[in-house]
Design an enzyme around this catalytic site. Structure first.
Site, PDB file in Angstrom:
ATOM      1  N   LYS A   1     -34.872  24.301  -6.949  1.00  0.00           N
ATOM      2  CA  LYS A   1     -35.370  23.649  -6.009  1.00  0.00           C
ATOM      3  C   LYS A   1     -37.047  23.854  -5.960  1.00  0.00           C
ATOM      4  CE  LYS A   1     -32.101  21.117  -4.611  1.00  0.00           C
ATOM      5  NZ  LYS A   1     -31.933  19.560  -5.170  1.00  0.00           N
TER       6      LYS A   1
ATOM      7  N   GLY B   1     -26.607  10.991  -8.554  1.00  0.00           N
ATOM      8  CA  GLY B   1     -25.812  11.549  -7.628  1.00  0.00           C
ATOM      9  C   GLY B   1     -25.438  10.834  -6.364  1.00  0.00           C
TER      10      GLY B   1
ATOM     11  N   TYR C   1     -30.178  28.298  -7.313  1.00  0.00           N
ATOM     12  CA  TYR C   1     -30.421  26.686  -6.429  1.00  0.00           C
ATOM     13  C   TYR C   1     -31.820  27.042  -6.182  1.00  0.00           C
ATOM     14  CZ  TYR C   1     -29.636  23.128  -3.332  1.00  0.00           C
ATOM     15  OH  TYR C   1     -29.775  21.928  -2.432  1.00  0.00           O
TER      16      TYR C   1
END
Length: 253
Positions: free
Chosen positions: A158, A13, A154
């Site tokens: 995480k 990324g 998300y």
């Protein structure tokens, strides 16, 4: 300053935001950097920034959720640069929605990039790290791991990365491989701008409101995260492993 002369780092990324800042920082620390992202054209700015500053960088295109693509990318890095000594699992996507509106596709996409992608890259990178008896793996978690409205996918991903980090630290520690996680708070990036746009919120207003709840009274910058990643790659932190470092401007941010 961390000295990574002679080391090879992979940053996923890395086309923009935290990934780009981290790639630039590790290159400044002396590492040759494999700058990885989904689309090669998007990597040009990061690669050019590193090479124009006298560093070494190669672009690597890869869908982190694709097992064959990750295996091929890891082989390319070893062929082109000779090793993988540092891995920063930074690639991420957002598919925010409240639970009753969230699709299975949105759930699977976020899990695929964050969890599956980190697993695939760590599994590939540890091979040379074990052989070399030296390695650093840093996984990007988030303060959202503690829970955040509209981010069930998300937040779960995480939080999962934190358990993944601790487990790899236990498994890979005997081979002198440190595995840690960095959990950013509110960082000004293209991703947070896109979040504001999706929510129909003025970004400047979003930043101002967020800063009111941050003890340091400022937003984070990608370079703030890159600095912590750099420190975790250095010899001064070689006895730190299995930890989650929150970089959020203070408690409760």
């Amino acid at each position: 300053m961390t000295d990574l002369t002679g080391k090879v780092a992979v940053v996923t990324g890395a086309a923009r935001g935290i990934g780009a800042a981290t790639a630039r920082r590790l290159a400044a620390d002396g590492a040759a950097v494999a700058v990885a992202d989904l689309i090669e054209a998007d990597l040009k700015d990061t690669v050019d920034a590193i090479t124009s500053a006298g560093g070494t960088a190669v672009p690597v295109t890869c869908d982190v959720a694709d097992e064959a693509a990750v295996a091929a990318a890891a082989r390319q890095v070893v062929t082109d640069l000779g090793s993988i000594d540092v891995l920063v699992n930074n690639a991420g996507v957002l598919r925010d929605n409240l639970l009753f509106k969230m699709s299975v596709e949105d759930w699977d996409t976020v899990m695929g990039v964050h969890l599956r992608g980190s697993f695939l890259w760590a599994r590939a990178a540890q091979k040379t790290m074990v052989d070399n008896r030296w390695g650093k793996i840093i996984n990007l978690s988030s303060t959202s791991a503690l829970g955040n409205r509209g981010q069930a996918n998300y937040s779960a991903a995480k939080a999962g990365l934190q358990g993944f980090t601790r487990t790899l630290a236990i498994e890979l520690g005997p081979f002198n491989i440190n595995v840690n996680a960095v959990a950013p708070g509110f960082i000004v990036t293209d991703m947070t701008r896109a979040t504001a746009q999706r929510m129909g919120i003025d970004f400047d207003d979003m930043v101002t409101r967020s800063e009111q709840h941050i003890p340091l009274r400022r937003s984070g910058r990608p370079e703030d995260i890159a600095g912590v990643v750099s420190a975790l790659c250095g010899e001064d932190t070689s006895y730190v492993t299995g930890q989650v470092i929150y970089v959020s401007g203070g408690p409760g941010a």
